[in-house]
Design an enzyme around this catalytic site. Structure first.
Site, PDB file in Angstrom:
ATOM      1  N   SER A  49       0.860  -1.183   0.000  1.00  0.00           N
ATOM      2  CA  SER A  49       0.000   0.000   0.000  1.00  0.00           C
ATOM      3  C   SER A  49       0.888   1.221   0.000  1.00  0.00           C
ATOM      4  O   SER A  49       2.046   1.164   0.438  1.00  0.00           O
ATOM      5  CB  SER A  49      -0.892   0.005   1.254  1.00  0.00           C
ATOM      6  OG  SER A  49      -1.531   1.261   1.435  1.00  0.00           O
ATOM      7  N   TYR A  61      -1.966   0.391  10.714  1.00  0.00           N
ATOM      8  CA  TYR A  61      -1.956  -0.080   9.332  1.00  0.00           C
ATOM      9  C   TYR A  61      -0.668   0.339   8.639  1.00  0.00           C
ATOM     10  O   TYR A  61      -0.039  -0.453   7.926  1.00  0.00           O
ATOM     11  CB  TYR A  61      -3.166   0.477   8.600  1.00  0.00           C
ATOM     12  CG  TYR A  61      -3.308   0.014   7.170  1.00  0.00           C
ATOM     13  CD1 TYR A  61      -3.441  -1.341   6.869  1.00  0.00           C
ATOM     14  CD2 TYR A  61      -3.337   0.928   6.121  1.00  0.00           C
ATOM     15  CE1 TYR A  61      -3.577  -1.769   5.553  1.00  0.00           C
ATOM     16  CE2 TYR A  61      -3.479   0.517   4.808  1.00  0.00           C
ATOM     17  CZ  TYR A  61      -3.602  -0.830   4.527  1.00  0.00           C
ATOM     18  OH  TYR A  61      -3.731  -1.249   3.231  1.00  0.00           O
TER      19      TYR A  61
END
Length: 258
Positions: free
Chosen positions: A143, A156
């Protein structure tokens, strides 16, 4: 697709987290490229439906229920499919958006277990088969969170940074072997479940993530990117490919229409 871009021997491609979103779209893309796809996820009904869809379209697809955080299950899976050409580590996800001061350690732990340890488990278990294939590819779907921090994303972001480092380190350690390591880092992608899961099913909070963004990335956009990277000639390695929608300049700079 040109002849030069076609894999020499499309074989088995394993896709984790294939029950929806980017994983399902990637399975479709690789199947269309000629790979025999093995779909893994915890939601057995979803991957069985996708396998049936692909089979009906004339592709070879197998569903295999798997929790990537269960090492014993992953090791058993590795014995079932010994000839593997491609591994797409897609299973992951985000939980919560609380600041570091109040974030739930259980959420942080779960994100680390799925995104990082899950990727480690499957990669370790399948690396011998990927190497033996003579032309293996490991894909890590990370990501942009793994390349830049933002408020409310500590858990995250930390997990995705670790996943990025895993891919980068593996590439260094296995250079000289017939295995490529590709990292694809998507930015803002609108799928049916990512934001909803992150906010515990709160549809209003999930919708705000994409508010005012006319064209966020879709799962198909990312899958197309992954399929393109995998189907480069064997000597070509796409080390890192960051893909964002045009409206997103960074994790914290997004153009939103009023």
């Amino acid at each position: 697709m040109s002849a030069a871009a076609t894999p020499r021997k499309p074989g088995i491609a394993v896709v984790t987290g294939a029950s929806g979103g980017i994983g399902a779209a990637t399975a479709r893309g690789l199947a269309t490229a000629g790979y025999r796809v093995v779909l893994t996820a915890r939601r057995k009904d979803r991957i069985e439906a996708l396998a049936a869809e692909l089979s009906d379209a004339g592709h070879s697809a197998t569903a295999y229920e798997l929790d990537v955080t269960d090492r014993a299950a992953v090791d058993t899976f590795a014995t079932a499919f010994r000839e593997i050409a491609v591994l797409v580590n897609n299973a992951g996800g985000a939980l919560g958006a609380d600041p570091v001061s109040t974030g739930d350690p259980a959420d942080w732990r779960q994100m680390y277990e799925t995104n990082v340890i899950g990727t480690l488990n499957v990669t370790q278990a399948l690396l011998p088969a990927l190497t033996a294939s003579g032309d293996g590819t490991v894909v890590v779907v990370s990501s942009t969170a793994g390349h830049g921090t933002y408020e409310g994303g500590g858990g995250y972001v930390a997990a995705k940074h670790a996943e990025h480092v895993l891919a980068e380190t593996l590439r260094l350690e296995i250079v000289g072997t017939p295995v490529r390591v590709i990292e694809v880092a998507p930015g803002m992608v609108k799928t049916e479940g990512f934001a909803l899961t992150r906010f515990g099913g709160d549809e209003e909070k999930a919708a705000k993530v994409y508010a005012g963004v006319a064209e966020p990335l879709t799962a198909d956009d990312v899958a197309d990117t992954i399929t393109w990277a995998v189907t480069r000639p064997p000597h070509v390695n796409i080390d890192l490919l960051v893909v964002r929608p045009r409206a997103q300049a960074s994790n914290t700079k997004v153009h939103r229409e009023q």
